[in-house]
Structures are given as C-alpha cells and as structure tokens.
Scaffold this active site. Structure first.
Site, PDB file in Angstrom:
ATOM      1  N   GLU A  72       0.828  -1.210   0.000  1.00  0.00           N
ATOM      2  CA  GLU A  72       0.000   0.000   0.000  1.00  0.00           C
ATOM      3  C   GLU A  72       0.861   1.258   0.000  1.00  0.00           C
ATOM      4  OE1 GLU A  72      -2.080  -2.918   2.904  1.00  0.00           O
ATOM      5  OE2 GLU A  72      -0.096  -2.632   2.012  1.00  0.00           O
ATOM      6  N   CYS A  95      -2.476  -3.441   7.228  1.00  0.00           N
ATOM      7  CA  CYS A  95      -2.103  -3.582   8.631  1.00  0.00           C
ATOM      8  C   CYS A  95      -2.463  -2.312   9.401  1.00  0.00           C
ATOM      9  CB  CYS A  95      -0.613  -3.879   8.765  1.00  0.00           C
ATOM     10  SG  CYS A  95       0.470  -2.517   8.282  1.00  0.00           S
ATOM     11  N   SER A 188      20.254 -43.518  -9.557  1.00  0.00           N
ATOM     12  CA  SER A 188      19.159 -42.579  -9.848  1.00  0.00           C
ATOM     13  C   SER A 188      19.614 -41.342 -10.605  1.00  0.00           C
ATOM     14  CB  SER A 188      18.483 -42.147  -8.543  1.00  0.00           C
ATOM     15  OG  SER A 188      19.407 -41.474  -7.702  1.00  0.00           O
ATOM     16  N   THR A 216      18.466 -41.062   2.166  1.00  0.00           N
ATOM     17  CA  THR A 216      18.804 -40.238   1.007  1.00  0.00           C
ATOM     18  C   THR A 216      20.107 -39.492   1.230  1.00  0.00           C
ATOM     19  OG1 THR A 216      16.481 -39.971   0.364  1.00  0.00           O
ATOM     20  CG2 THR A 216      18.025 -38.299  -0.406  1.00  0.00           C
ATOM     21  N   LEU A 224      22.040 -30.194  -1.311  1.00  0.00           N
ATOM     22  CA  LEU A 224      20.756 -29.560  -1.017  1.00  0.00           C
ATOM     23  C   LEU A 224      20.858 -28.034  -0.999  1.00  0.00           C
ATOM     24  CD1 LEU A 224      19.295 -31.929   1.745  1.00  0.00           C
ATOM     25  CD2 LEU A 224      19.000 -32.054  -0.727  1.00  0.00           C
ATOM     26  N   GLU A 313      12.563 -33.605  -0.325  1.00  0.00           N
ATOM     27  CA  GLU A 313      13.117 -34.234  -1.515  1.00  0.00           C
ATOM     28  C   GLU A 313      13.361 -35.734  -1.350  1.00  0.00           C
ATOM     29  OE1 GLU A 313      16.055 -32.370  -3.808  1.00  0.00           O
ATOM     30  OE2 GLU A 313      15.451 -30.329  -3.325  1.00  0.00           O
ATOM     31  N   GLY A 315      13.868 -39.490   1.165  1.00  0.00           N
ATOM     32  CA  GLY A 315      13.507 -40.560   0.247  1.00  0.00           C
ATOM     33  C   GLY A 315      12.140 -41.122   0.521  1.00  0.00           C
TER      34      GLY A 315
END
Length: 383
Positions: A72, A95, A188, A216, A224, A313, A315
């Site tokens: 705003e 607010c 994988s 994992t 990560l 993510e 396993g």
C-alpha cells in the site's frame, strides 16, 4: 506474471454480478504484483496493491522483501497527489499496527483515499479485521472479498502457518514412466533432464527449508543447495533419528553455504549426537517414541522459526511417513521419458499407503509442463 521457480498457483478469476469490470481488472493486477514477492517476503505474506480512478491506474506497488515498505505504501507513493479521492485495491487487509513498518491504515487515510477494496482479511492476530475497522472509523468505505479465492490460494502457506503453526510441506521427486525413482541397484542419476534439475534448483532457492531422510543423505550424498542461489538460503534438514550422518557427508562439508539442522530421536547414541554437534550441525531432539509424532514435533519446531515453505526431496520412507500422516500440502513431480522396471526398484513412497483408492491423495489446481521431454506436474493436495 509467474517468476522462474514460482509455485505458480493462482486460480482463474471469478467475479460476482456486483463487481464492476474495473474493480476486477485492478484486483487481478494487484494479484499479479503480489506474486513478485515470492521467496523474498516470507514469513510475511505476498501483497500487491493498485491505486486507480475508474479504469485509469494511478499507482502500483507490492511487498518486495521482508522488512521493506508494504504494498500500500509503495502504491500510494507511486500515485503521489493523484491518490486523493481514488480507490485503493489490495490483496490483503491493510495492517493497523506498528511492526517493522508503520500502519498502512494511517498512510491510506493521510493520502485521502476515498474507497478501499480488499481481497481477503489478514489472519495475523494483530490485524484480523482490525485494519478494516480502522479504515471505516476514519470514514473510508471498505469492501472485502473481491477475488477472495485467488488471494487465499496465493498466500495458502502464510495462512497455514498462522492457522496451525506449521510450514507448508512441498513433496518433490523425480521418477521414470513406470514410477521408479531409482534402479534396483540404487542408481538414480539422472532420471530427469537438465531443465528439470534447473527447476528444482529454482524451487530450492524460494523455500525456507529442504528436508531429506537419513537414507537419502547417505545414498545420494546431496548438497541440497540452490545453484545458482535464489532469493532465500534454505536450511537443510536431515531427518536422522539415529544420528547416522557420515563425517564425510557433503552436507557437513558445505556448512559455510547453508545451515544444517539434524533431527534426532530419543534413541540416538549420545556419542554420535556429540559428533554431529561438534562438526557444526544444529541438533533438534524429537523426543516422542512414535516416528509419526516425531515428524509432527519437527514440523512444529520448523514453524516456530518461522519457516513458511519446506521442500521435501525424499527418500521414500520419509515421503511415505508424511503421506501416511497426511502432512503433505503440495506436490512437484518430474517424470523422465524412460522405463526402469524391476520389482525391487524403489518408488517415491514407502509407508503403509492406502487400502482403498478413494483414500488416495488427490491433487487440485494441477499444472503440467513439458520440459525438453520430461513432464513436470504439480498441484496442491485436496483436503
């Protein structure tokens, strides 16, 4: 507008017979502007604002980052003196309290705004209808509810955090056409292509936490981290009830790139807990003996930080436990055009699963894209 890596869930516009076309047009624009704050404003909500007279736009603004002026204020500043007597359209209730910035309700009244249209009320306890009341006490008519559904979807993670104290949980995985996440030997890399992996990194750069299970962390040895970095640096969270994270883990080797939180259970060996703490990890002790209750404790703790969005993510055991406990809010799946086969090749979810198809997890707001041959599907879990 949807930014690269954006979760991108905004429902198509709906309007009632009482809404003028100009009102709908300006609120739609405010929703587009709000999206620009994704990944930058959390734990605050994304908010967009338009100041207009009739069809003419006089000023626009959005909440651009945490601690910055609210939408705003930016829109009024953009409109300047033309804001006098105009209508202000905003996606969330203004607010009325002093936080990192002064009350927006005061700025609206000072600017001489003649009418305010609000998409939805703010669930934040210090607002919750008080902003509307403050404006009405100042003699400014307020209309609430225009494109309410779209505004609620836009800030669903923010609303969940305030309603439950827990973050929005996003499950992500890559799989083959036959639903396998790896071969029977555990290979994988890579089921998905480079463009899919780029999207994953964009997602990582917009969340507060990235969570994996201990299996994992051991098998994939991931960093990560978002590469290239995004607007946020997510805390890496490893669900490692027995404190087994290896000393040569890349997660430990990259502590200078992003924080690392290891969630351990009540039976974790004290020597291993000390080893991880001495290596620089933050340890979170989840004391309940039941694994599902420990997951609930973990999400409560992440919400208290506060984290708004957490990307899981894998396993399969962690995703399965979250699924069985119905703790997943959103799904992102990358499907590679290949068939792996094998009865022993893993799928995305372990756990108990469901006995009846009617109890399966169902998605709404489903979006599908083709990414250079991969299929990218995402949607939100239907309650």
């Amino acid at each position: 507008m949807t930014l690269p890596g954006s979760f991108g869930f905004v429902a198509s516009a709906t309007m009632s017979s009482d809404d003028s076309p100009h009102d709908v047009m300006h609120m739609q624009r405010a929703l587009e502007l709000a999206r620009r704050g994704e990944g930058l404003v959390e734990p605050n909500p994304m908010v967009g604002c338009v100041v207009a007279r009739g069809e003419r736009v006089l000023g626009e603004g959005w909440h651009s980052r945490f601690g910055a002026p609210h939408a705003e204020i930016e829109a009024i500043r953009s409109a300047g003196s033309a804001a006098q007597g105009a209508t202000l359209y905003v996606t969330l209730e203004p607010c009325c309290h002093h936080g990192k910035t002064p009350p927006c309700t005061d700025a609206i009244a000072t600017a001489g705004i003649a009418r305010v249209v609000v998409a939805q009320l703010d669930p934040f306890p210090q607002v919750q209808g008080k902003g509307v009341k403050r404006l009405e006490e100042a003699g400014i008519p307020v209309e609430v509810g225009l494109l309410n559904e779209q505004a609620r979807e836009l800030n669903a993670p923010y609303r969940k955090l305030h309603a439950t104290g827990r973050p929005w949980v996003i499950a992500k995985w890559a799989m083959s056409l036959d639903g396998k996440t790896a071969t029977r030997t555990g290979d994988s890399q890579w089921i998905s292509n480079e463009e899919s992996r780029r999207r994953v990194h964009a997602l990582r750069g917009r969340v507060d936490g990235i969570m994996v299970g201990s299996g994992t962390a051991r098998k994939d040895n991931p960093r990560l981290t978002a590469r290239p970095p995004g607007p946020r640096t997510a805390t890496r969270v490893v669900v490692d009830w027995h404190a087994t994270l290896a000393a040569d883990s890349l997660l430990l080797a990259t502590l200078d790139e992003a924080p690392l939180l290891v969630a351990v259970g009540p039976f974790a060996p004290l020597a291993d807990v000390r080893r991880l703490r001495d290596a620089g990890c933050e340890l979170l002790h989840c004391s309940d003996e039941a694994p599902q209750q420990r997951l609930s404790q973990l999400l409560d703790a992440l919400g208290q930080r506060p984290m708004t969005n957490v990307l899981v993510e894998g396993g399969s055991r962690l995703l399965g436990a979250l699924f069985d406990a119905r703790l997943i809010d959103e799904v992102h799946v990358f499907i590679g055009p290949r068939v792996i086969g094998g009865a022993d090749a893993p799928g995305a979810f372990a756990g108990s699963g469901v006995a009846q198809l009617c109890d399966a997890l169902s998605l709404g707001q489903v979006r599908v894209e083709c990414l250079e041959g991969d299929v990218y599907m995402r949607g939100r879990v239907v309650p």
